[in-house]
Write an enzyme that holds these catalytic residues in place. Structure first.
Site, mmCIF file in Angstrom:
data_model
loop_
_atom_site.group_PDB
_atom_site.id
_atom_site.type_symbol
_atom_site.label_atom_id
_atom_site.label_comp_id
_atom_site.label_asym_id
_atom_site.label_seq_id
_atom_site.Cartn_x
_atom_site.Cartn_y
_atom_site.Cartn_z
ATOM 1 N N LYS A 30 0.773 -1.351 0.032
ATOM 2 C CA LYS A 30 -0.108 0.049 -0.035
ATOM 3 C C LYS A 30 0.908 1.282 0.059
ATOM 4 C CE LYS A 30 -3.174 2.550 2.945
ATOM 5 N NZ LYS A 30 -3.370 2.863 3.989
ATOM 6 N N ASN A 75 -9.548 0.710 10.269
ATOM 7 C CA ASN A 75 -8.452 0.685 11.329
ATOM 8 C C ASN A 75 -8.835 1.324 12.669
ATOM 9 O OD1 ASN A 75 -6.148 0.470 12.848
ATOM 10 N ND2 ASN A 75 -4.604 1.585 11.550
ATOM 11 N N THR A 76 -8.970 2.754 12.512
ATOM 12 C CA THR A 76 -9.459 3.323 13.854
ATOM 13 C C THR A 76 -10.699 3.300 14.265
ATOM 14 O OG1 THR A 76 -8.110 5.282 12.943
ATOM 15 C CG2 THR A 76 -9.508 5.809 14.819
ATOM 16 N N GLY A 103 -11.085 6.963 7.090
ATOM 17 C CA GLY A 103 -12.187 7.857 7.341
ATOM 18 C C GLY A 103 -13.302 7.086 7.603
ATOM 19 N N GLY A 158 -8.222 8.401 10.308
ATOM 20 C CA GLY A 158 -8.420 8.514 11.770
ATOM 21 C C GLY A 158 -9.714 9.411 12.368
#
Lengths: 255, 388
Positions: A95, A204-205, A183, A156
């Site tokens: 990535k 992720n977040t 996002g 995030g």
């Protein structure tokens, strides 16, 4: 008919790509299992070969690693990091993240196009993280990208599909998997991205900051599956606020 | 090239590089309009409810009006830290290579007039010390010296950096301010991060406290981070030594603005804040402006809400209880296995005296265990060198 996610030469059943680096390493295996995850990203800079708290020591064998080039500010730095990932045994899927803005962490599309070319020429399966810009996405495809990863909102931020309309243009126009990255804050938003026709969603977040991290990974798995099914089923027509005329305007045609 | 701010404590010395002074003017101007006593609860609540804070909101969080809201600020600070950094806390250690100093700073243990045991590590000793530190598993090191261009000249610093390059991934410098060309040279040797504490942002107070040496020149020090970025360094750290001045809120405000405005000018620069406050040292400095733990936490949390993406480093001057508490809210980097003495990581030398007293003597393993015990993820490696 198979509905695999195809990236380069690899095929995956799961369309949920999990980020790492924001929750404890001890939890990695459990989160991957409950999310049905087959691809997990990791920051190459967190790899600590033969050292302590090495992220690679916690990744199950079954998962395909998607190392990212976080920390890179130029195409050349991205190539250095990608080659290090390869040396470390992380494979050839990369990535590409090129960021020259420490406040919003927005990707630099122009430099990323250059990086895609460099990495593709070096044999990497290049998956660029990008601002959803159709022209830049075409350039990335032409440069040899295996997929493109537009952001839904600032990384995030958990703010959802702020750039949804622009991602949709990419889904319609680009013949590569469109993977929404960054996002996405809730499973419902991941579901919506999949309904739009995106090939996969990375989160992720949103997972890492949940009170129960594995349970949130499971929720994302289900939402992504639901969105994919809905896309394949072909969502029905949605009526506008105003009704439609009962006598059609073209009703006068006689032949 | 003839720029001289009226706030300069004294004239530039020969060979000191002059850069555009607009950053310093903007910070000093911002501080002049900062009135900690003018804020109300409503200002604090507005700052707490907004996603992106401006300088005015930052001021509100530093003001006395914010004190009743510390718990709510802590909740938000923790959430923002988790969003940006996850539960990761980076670990590093400083190495003190020399304690010779040319300056006369009235509050500092290294003051050249102080009768302390002076020492400087030889290249062989630097190698032994760094090798010992590397064996603890750390990959991030901060090289410190007293501020002496005589005893720790640029070539000496280059030697330290080159040695560190063999043992560590991430190399920071906390040394006297340099010209951009010197920063570029040290960057090429392997250093990527630079920390400079402005100590106090009040030019008049600065002049009183810094009685001799190159450090007297307020603006040359102020512009060090900018010169470091111009020299190719990836990241710069800022610090105000809270307690040097009658109102710590003003120094904290200026320090926050310094990083904020520098990042606006150089958007790629990685910004971080250090959180030092005055501690007892061999200067027997009597401070009347005591900064308590609660104050320090308020500052750290205000930095977090104002600059969500910035790193925050917590000093070994603080107690384990406080350090553990603050990494659970907003600090992102913690030192471990620290020795502030020259030669403190080996038995190579009759050790030179430290700059201040340590309050957290835990080794790397103890800090790692403590972090894990709090559900945090210790990070030993967070950097890939671009010159690999």
């Amino acid at each position: 008919m198979s509905d695999d996610l195809i990236i380069g030469k690899k095929r995956f059943r799961s369309k949920f790509i999990l980020g790492s680096g924001k929750f404890s390493l001890d939890m990695t295996r459990k989160v991957i299992e409950s999310g049905g995850v087959e691809i997990a990203t990791l920051a190459v800079r967190r790899v600590n070969p033969d050292g302590r708290e090495n992220v690679l020591d916690y990744m199950p064998e079954s998962v395909t690693l998607l190392p990212n080039t976080s920390g890179a500010r130029t195409a050349e730095e991205a190539l250095t990091i990608a080659r290090l990932a390869r040396e470390l045994g992380c494979g050839d899927m990369i990535k590409i993240e090129i960021i020259r803005d420490t406040r919003y962490l927005l990707p630099d599309n122009a430099e990323t196009v250059r990086a895609v070319r460099l990495l593709a020429e070096d044999g990497f399966t290049a998956m660029p993280y990008m601002m959803p810009d159709l022209t830049a996405a075409r350039d990335m495809a032409a440069a040899g990208a295996a997929a493109v990863m537009p952001l839904a909102a600032p990384i995030g931020s958990n703010r959802g599909l702020l750039t949804g309309d622009f991602i949709k243009m990419m889904v319609e126009e680009i013949d590569l998997p469109i993977i929404v990255d960054a996002g996405i804050g809730r499973p419902s938003q991941a579901c919506e991205a999949m309904e739009m026709g995106c090939a996969a969603v990375m989160a992720n977040t949103a997972v890492a900051t949940a009170s129960d991290v594995p349970a949130m990974a499971a929720a994302f798995r289900m939402a992504i599956e639901a969105g994919r099914k809905a896309y394949l089923a072909g969502p029905g027509r949605v009526l506008k606020d105003r009704g439609e005329a009962s006598s059609p305007l073209t009703g006068f045609l006689g032949e | 090239m003839s720029y001289r701010a009226p706030e300069d404590a004294c004239e530039y010395m020969p060979r000191m590089e002059v850069v555009d002074g607009s950053l310093m003017e903007s910070v000093l101007e911002a501080e002049r309009s900062f009135d900690p006593g003018a804020y109300t609860s409503a200002d604090v609540l507005r700052a707490l409810s907004s996603d992106r804070l401006g300088p005015y909101d930052f001021g509100a969080l530093l003001s006395p009006a914010a004190v009743p809201y510390l718990e709510r600020i802590a909740e938000k600070a923790r959430r923002i830290t988790r969003e940006h950094f996850g539960n990761s806390v980076c670990m590093f250690t400083p190495i003190y290579c020399s304690n010779y100093c040319d300056n006369r700073c009235v509050y500092c243990g290294f003051n050249r007039d102080n009768k302390i045991k002076r020492a400087r590590l030889t290249p062989e000793e630097v190698e032994v010390e760094m090798s010992n530190i590397a064996s603890t598993g750390l990959t991030d090191i901060l090289i410190l010296t007293g501020e002496s261009r005589i005893h720790s000249d640029v070539e000496y610093l280059a030697m330290c950096v080159r040695t560190a390059r063999r043992h560590f991934e991430s190399i920071g410098l906390e040394v006297y301010p340099l010209n951009s060309g010197e920063y570029r040279y040290l960057h090429e040797c392997g250093a990527d991060y630079v920390t400079v504490f402005q100590e106090t942002y009040d030019p008049a107070r600065y002049e009183q406290l810094h009685r001799g040496g190159a450090k007297r020149i307020f603006s040359y020090r102020f512009n060090a981070q900018e010169r470091a970025v111009m020299g190719g360094m990836r990241g710069v750290a800022f610090g105000a030594l809270l307690g040097l001045r009658d109102d710590w809120r003003r120094d904290a405000f200026s320090c926050g603005m310094h990083g904020y405005l520098l990042q606006r000018k150089y958007p790629w620069a990685e910004i971080s804040y250090s959180l030092p406050r005055l501690r007892p040292c061999s200067s027997h400095w009597e401070d009347d402006n005591a900064v308590g733990e609660k104050d320090l936490l308020q500052v750290a949390m205000a930095y977090r809400l104002f600059m969500p993406f910035a790193g925050e480093t917590i000093s070994t001057r603080e107690l384990p209880r406080f350090r553990d508490g603050i990494v659970n809210i907003c600090a992102t980097k913690i030192s471990a296995g620290t020795s502030v003495r020259i030669g403190g990581h080996s038995d190579v030398k009759d050790q030179g005296d430290g700059q201040f007293d340590l309050s957290d003597t835990r080794d790397v393993e103890e800090v790692r265990t403590a972090l894990r015990g709090m559900g945090l993820q210790p990070v030993f490696n967070d950097y890939v060198r671009s010159d690999r």
